[in-house]
Design a protein around this motif. Structure first.
Motif, mmCIF file in Angstrom:
data_model
loop_
_atom_site.group_PDB
_atom_site.id
_atom_site.type_symbol
_atom_site.label_atom_id
_atom_site.label_comp_id
_atom_site.label_asym_id
_atom_site.label_seq_id
_atom_site.Cartn_x
_atom_site.Cartn_y
_atom_site.Cartn_z
ATOM 1 N N SER A 11 0.521 -1.108 0.095
ATOM 2 C CA SER A 11 0.608 -0.049 -0.407
ATOM 3 C C SER A 11 0.956 1.508 0.165
ATOM 4 C CB SER A 11 -1.150 -0.026 1.404
ATOM 5 O OG SER A 11 -1.837 1.047 1.143
ATOM 6 N N THR A 268 -11.793 1.851 -5.211
ATOM 7 C CA THR A 268 -12.606 1.517 -4.281
ATOM 8 C C THR A 268 -12.733 2.923 -2.941
ATOM 9 O OG1 THR A 268 -10.148 2.017 -2.714
ATOM 10 C CG2 THR A 268 -11.002 -0.323 -4.180
ATOM 11 N N GLU A 277 -7.481 0.457 -6.965
ATOM 12 C CA GLU A 277 -6.337 -1.227 -6.455
ATOM 13 C C GLU A 277 -5.637 -0.787 -7.864
ATOM 14 O OE1 GLU A 277 -7.651 -4.796 -5.326
ATOM 15 O OE2 GLU A 277 -7.655 -4.286 -3.018
ATOM 16 N N SER A 290 -2.311 -1.256 -3.745
ATOM 17 C CA SER A 290 -3.232 -0.164 -3.429
ATOM 18 C C SER A 290 -2.246 1.016 -3.071
ATOM 19 C CB SER A 290 -3.820 -0.509 -2.395
ATOM 20 O OG SER A 290 -3.334 -0.344 -0.913
#
Length: 534
Positions: A11, A268, A277, A290
């Protein structure tokens, strides 16, 4: 950090899709602000179209293979990122060889303009009026450039605010009416008209009277860089610019991952909880990371596909240029007698009289390679011999040709593509040979296999090499560098002209408003939108 393996985490604050120069600018600004940044580049190197590379076997000369000059990149951006790149001015702005009544001549425009420029205009046009019109026109253009250039690294100004700062006549000529009207009204000489008009057609397929005024927008972008519109030579080649940007991003802590081909972006959440993502392939396997924000340094048409849309042929951009890179054993002599080191140091215009430009557009629009193919030539090595490698001092020079009115549609049939390409290259070289004492072929160097050092790129080649849809060097038609009346400017992304239909996904490439050319402006503005939304 640059690598071809796997990301170091799952992430990030920001994932940048595409490691071209704009993506590197975004990464550098955001990493310097303390955000975690991952740049994903499908090729084995960053830089996109702004790269330097050997093109001919047996020669270590490093050519600026695609993009080749710098105008729009703001000096403030270069200072912000401490880019150790030198941009050199060309001593000649342009030279246009002519043949009138059987006499070879030419129009010389110095940088800066001096007595030789005035004499050249007088010799060509028979008086002083045309040069006076030239100086008046470009003074007016400079007034518009001085109003627009300072806004390029700021939130979008409104159209009315800019219009009120500019003389209404020049606003009408460059913004409200097709550019051809002003060119025809303000100039009388066909060659002078053409030299003015060519800046409206670089990478843009249009008539000077196109009612969409896409040619006006192209003209504006070519003349507003840093308020001067000067196109300068990056010492070390265009790759020196993106190498410096990659170094700046790396120093700031951005992670640069090459050999990473992105296949999907999935937004998202919404609003404050939005993110995305990104699925990509690297190091022999698929990965998913992400990001709170995803910055797309790809064309909007490509982004739509990555977001799950279809490949809509009807909306695919269409590029319109022929790029030819050559290596010469020596500079060719011109029939006009002008020193080749002067003529080829700047932009040398070929078959670009105004009537020739319009005729070539009509030919290409009708499906034929223009008989008189308009284009321009310059020799990087006359300003910067550092790219010559072991050939330095030998009399060797690079030569770059950029052809106009060669839309991708002319090469659309795969069965005829190579023949059409060869025809276009032959007509490009013929347009130069017309003005030379000896044919260009006698000056072209040979590679290690004994073949002429000539490399040509049509739009389909640009698409195959760089994933620019349709080979369009601007990722699509350029937009005005201001917010139109009644535009929504509610979010930071809208205010900076980098918005998409998804809160977490922003444009940071040439397809953003104020994108196009090697400027870094779109990358800077996407980064500012991210920082403003935190």
């Amino acid at each position: 950090m640059s690598s071809s393996g796997a990301p170091t985490r799952s992430s990030y604050d920001v994932v940048v899709v595409g490691g071209g120069h704009n993506g590197l600018v975004s990464a550098a600004y955001l990493a310097r602000a303390g955000l975690s940044v991952l740049v994903l580049e499908r090729l084995d190197h960053t830089g996109g179209a702004a790269v330097s590379a050997p093109a001919f076997r047996g020669h270590d000369v490093r050519l600026s293979r695609y993009s080749y000059l710098v105008s729009l990149m703001p000096e403030a951006l270069m200072r912000d990122l401490d880019l150790q790149v030198r941009l050199e001015s060309r001593t000649t702005a342009s030279y246009t060889p002519t043949s009138r009544d059987g006499k070879a001549g030419g129009l010389l425009v110095e940088r800066p303009e001096g007595p030789a420029t005035a004499r050249s205009f007088a010799d060509l046009t028979g008086g002083e009026e045309e040069y006076a019109a030239w100086r008046e026109f470009y003074a007016d253009v400079a007034d518009l450039a001085h109003a627009v250039a300072p806004t390029l690294l700021e939130p979008l100004p409104g159209e009315r605010a800019l219009r009120d700062r500019v003389d209404p006549d020049i606003w009408r000529d460059l913004v409200e009416r097709p550019l051809g009207e002003a060119v025809e009204r303000r100039f009388r000489d066909d060659t002078v008209r053409g030299v003015v008009a060519t800046d409206a057609l670089i990478g843009t397929f249009a008539s000077l009277h196109d009612p969409s005024r896409v040619q006006n927008r192209c003209f504006l972008y070519h003349l507003i860089g840093n308020g001067t519109g000067e196109w300068r030579v990056p010492v070390g080649g265009m790759g020196a610019m993106t190498d410096a940007l990659a170094a700046a991003a790396g120093r700031a802590g951005a992670e640069l991952l090459t050999g990473a081909g992105v296949s999907a972006i999935r937004p998202t959440g919404e609003g404050a909880d939005s993110g995305a993502e990104v699925t990509f392939h690297a190091g022999g396997r698929d990965h998913v990371v992400s990001g709170r924000h995803v910055l797309a340094n790809v064309a909007p048409w490509v982004l739509e596909i990555l977001l799950g849309g279809v490949e809509d042929a009807a909306t695919k951009p269409e590029g319109s240029q022929l790029k030819i890179n050559l290596l010469l054993d020596r500079l060719p002599a011109l029939r006009s007698g002008v020193d080749p080191a002067v003529a080829f140091a700047g932009t040398l215009h070929l078959a670009e009289d105004y009537t020739q430009l319009e005729r070539a557009y009509a030919d290409a629009a009708g499906g034929s390679v223009p008989t008189a193919l308009p284009g321009e030539v310059y020799c990087h090595t006359l300003t910067d011999p550092s790219i010559l490698g072991s050939a330095a001092g030998s009399g060797t020079h690079t030569m770059t040709y950029f052809g106009l009115h060669t839309p991708a549609s002319l090469f659309a049939d795969p069965a005829r593509r190579e023949a059409a390409k060869a025809e276009a290259v032959a007509r490009a070289i013929a347009s130069l040979d017309e003005h030379l004492v000896e044919p260009l072929a006698s000056c072209v160097a040979r590679d290690a296999d004994g073949q002429p050092c000539i490399e040509a790129k049509i739009p389909q080649d640009v698409e195959a090499d760089l994933a620019m849809p349709g080979g369009h060097i601007f990722h699509g038609d350029l937009e005005w560098p201001w917010a139109p009346a009644r535009a929504r400017l509610d979010t930071p992304a809208q205010q900076w002209g980098v918005q998409t239909a998804h809160d977490a996904v922003l444009l940071c490439g040439s397809g953003a408003r104020r994108g196009g050319a090697v400027s870094g402006i779109a990358g800077h503005n996407a980064a500012q939108a991210v920082l403003a939304s935190r």
